[in-house]
Design a protein around this motif. Structure first.
Motif, PDB file in Angstrom:
ATOM      1  N   MET A 120       3.258  -6.260  -0.484  1.00  0.00           N
ATOM      2  CA  MET A 120       2.177  -5.984   0.455  1.00  0.00           C
ATOM      3  C   MET A 120       0.842  -5.903  -0.273  1.00  0.00           C
ATOM      4  SD  MET A 120       1.872  -5.531   3.625  1.00  0.00           S
ATOM      5  CE  MET A 120       0.940  -4.813   4.866  1.00  0.00           C
ATOM      6  N   ASN A 121       0.889  -5.322  -1.471  1.00  0.00           N
ATOM      7  CA  ASN A 121      -0.348  -5.209  -2.255  1.00  0.00           C
ATOM      8  C   ASN A 121      -0.870  -6.592  -2.643  1.00  0.00           C
ATOM      9  OD1 ASN A 121      -0.409  -2.463  -2.131  1.00  0.00           O
ATOM     10  ND2 ASN A 121       0.700  -2.150  -4.058  1.00  0.00           N
ATOM     11  N   LYS A 122       0.057  -7.523  -2.940  1.00  0.00           N
ATOM     12  CA  LYS A 122      -0.366  -8.868  -3.315  1.00  0.00           C
ATOM     13  C   LYS A 122      -1.071  -9.553  -2.146  1.00  0.00           C
ATOM     14  CE  LYS A 122       3.233  -9.682  -6.724  1.00  0.00           C
ATOM     15  NZ  LYS A 122       4.377 -10.513  -7.080  1.00  0.00           N
ATOM     16  N   LEU A 123      -0.548  -9.339  -0.961  1.00  0.00           N
ATOM     17  CA  LEU A 123      -1.154  -9.936   0.233  1.00  0.00           C
ATOM     18  C   LEU A 123      -2.547  -9.371   0.462  1.00  0.00           C
ATOM     19  CD1 LEU A 123      -0.774 -11.850   2.624  1.00  0.00           C
ATOM     20  CD2 LEU A 123       0.206  -9.952   3.882  1.00  0.00           C
ATOM     21  N   LEU A 124      -2.709  -8.087   0.254  1.00  0.00           N
ATOM     22  CA  LEU A 124      -4.010  -7.439   0.426  1.00  0.00           C
ATOM     23  C   LEU A 124      -5.000  -7.959  -0.610  1.00  0.00           C
ATOM     24  CD1 LEU A 124      -5.610  -5.349   1.990  1.00  0.00           C
ATOM     25  CD2 LEU A 124      -4.795  -3.626   0.389  1.00  0.00           C
ATOM     26  N   VAL A 125      -4.550  -8.134  -1.845  1.00  0.00           N
ATOM     27  CA  VAL A 125      -5.424  -8.627  -2.897  1.00  0.00           C
ATOM     28  C   VAL A 125      -5.825 -10.078  -2.619  1.00  0.00           C
ATOM     29  CG1 VAL A 125      -5.500  -9.224  -5.358  1.00  0.00           C
ATOM     30  CG2 VAL A 125      -4.531  -7.040  -4.639  1.00  0.00           C
ATOM     31  N   ILE A 126      -4.863 -10.905  -2.207  1.00  0.00           N
ATOM     32  CA  ILE A 126      -5.166 -12.301  -1.908  1.00  0.00           C
ATOM     33  C   ILE A 126      -6.152 -12.404  -0.755  1.00  0.00           C
ATOM     34  CG2 ILE A 126      -4.169 -14.460  -1.046  1.00  0.00           C
ATOM     35  CD1 ILE A 126      -1.680 -13.812  -2.690  1.00  0.00           C
ATOM     36  N   THR A 127      -5.974 -11.577   0.273  1.00  0.00           N
ATOM     37  CA  THR A 127      -6.890 -11.580   1.425  1.00  0.00           C
ATOM     38  C   THR A 127      -8.285 -11.166   0.994  1.00  0.00           C
ATOM     39  OG1 THR A 127      -5.038 -11.010   2.859  1.00  0.00           O
ATOM     40  CG2 THR A 127      -7.242 -10.684   3.749  1.00  0.00           C
ATOM     41  N   ALA A 128      -8.380 -10.161   0.144  1.00  0.00           N
ATOM     42  CA  ALA A 128      -9.689  -9.685  -0.335  1.00  0.00           C
ATOM     43  C   ALA A 128     -10.374 -10.767  -1.160  1.00  0.00           C
ATOM     44  CB  ALA A 128      -9.517  -8.405  -1.152  1.00  0.00           C
ATOM     45  N   VAL A 129      -9.618 -11.472  -2.013  1.00  0.00           N
ATOM     46  CA  VAL A 129     -10.205 -12.520  -2.844  1.00  0.00           C
ATOM     47  C   VAL A 129     -10.700 -13.675  -1.971  1.00  0.00           C
ATOM     48  CG1 VAL A 129      -9.660 -14.281  -4.582  1.00  0.00           C
ATOM     49  CG2 VAL A 129      -8.907 -11.926  -4.913  1.00  0.00           C
ATOM     50  N   ILE A 130      -9.908 -14.085  -0.987  1.00  0.00           N
ATOM     51  CA  ILE A 130     -10.319 -15.166  -0.091  1.00  0.00           C
ATOM     52  C   ILE A 130     -11.562 -14.776   0.698  1.00  0.00           C
ATOM     53  CG2 ILE A 130      -9.637 -16.488   1.952  1.00  0.00           C
ATOM     54  CD1 ILE A 130      -6.824 -16.588   0.792  1.00  0.00           C
ATOM     55  N   ALA A 131     -11.605 -13.543   1.198  1.00  0.00           N
ATOM     56  CA  ALA A 131     -12.782 -13.074   1.944  1.00  0.00           C
ATOM     57  C   ALA A 131     -14.005 -13.060   1.050  1.00  0.00           C
ATOM     58  CB  ALA A 131     -12.517 -11.696   2.519  1.00  0.00           C
ATOM     59  N   PHE A 132     -13.848 -12.588  -0.206  1.00  0.00           N
ATOM     60  CA  PHE A 132     -14.966 -12.556  -1.143  1.00  0.00           C
ATOM     61  C   PHE A 132     -15.479 -13.964  -1.446  1.00  0.00           C
ATOM     62  CE2 PHE A 132     -16.475 -12.684  -5.572  1.00  0.00           C
ATOM     63  CZ  PHE A 132     -17.579 -11.848  -5.450  1.00  0.00           C
TER      64      PHE A 132
END
Length: 100
Positions: free
Chosen positions: A1-13
């Protein structure tokens, strides 16, 4: 779940960061008088060609070629018949048959 959150944050950034790198649109150059006239004439020509093509397609839809061909054949047949009759009449006028 943490990986998904990190990937989403990177894509948004990256998506937000990419927005700031947009190149402003250059204003289109003003067209000269000749270019405007040529473009107008081209549009009129294209419109008239499209209209004529529409008329041709409509006429083809009426099957006028077939009707004209049938009318021609019927006319030729009738004229041939009457021309033959007329030819016989002239022949008998020029060369009368002697009755016995």
């Amino acid at each position: 779940m943490n990986k998904l959150l990190v990937i989403t944050a990177v894509i948004a950034f990256l998506a937000l960061g990419a927005e700031s790198f947009r190149v402003p649109r250059e204003a289109e150059e003003e067209k000269g008088t000749i270019a405007t006239v040529v473009d107008t004439l081209k549009s009129y020509y294209d419109q008239s060609v499209d209209t004529a093509s529409g008329y041709v397609e409509t006429i083809k839809g009426y099957k006028l070629n077939e009707k004209a061909k049938n009318l021609y054949e019927d006319t030729v047949r009738a004229v041939s018949t009457y021309a033959g009759i007329f030819n016989d009449q002239l022949y008998h006028m020029w060369y009368p048959q002697e009755s016995s």
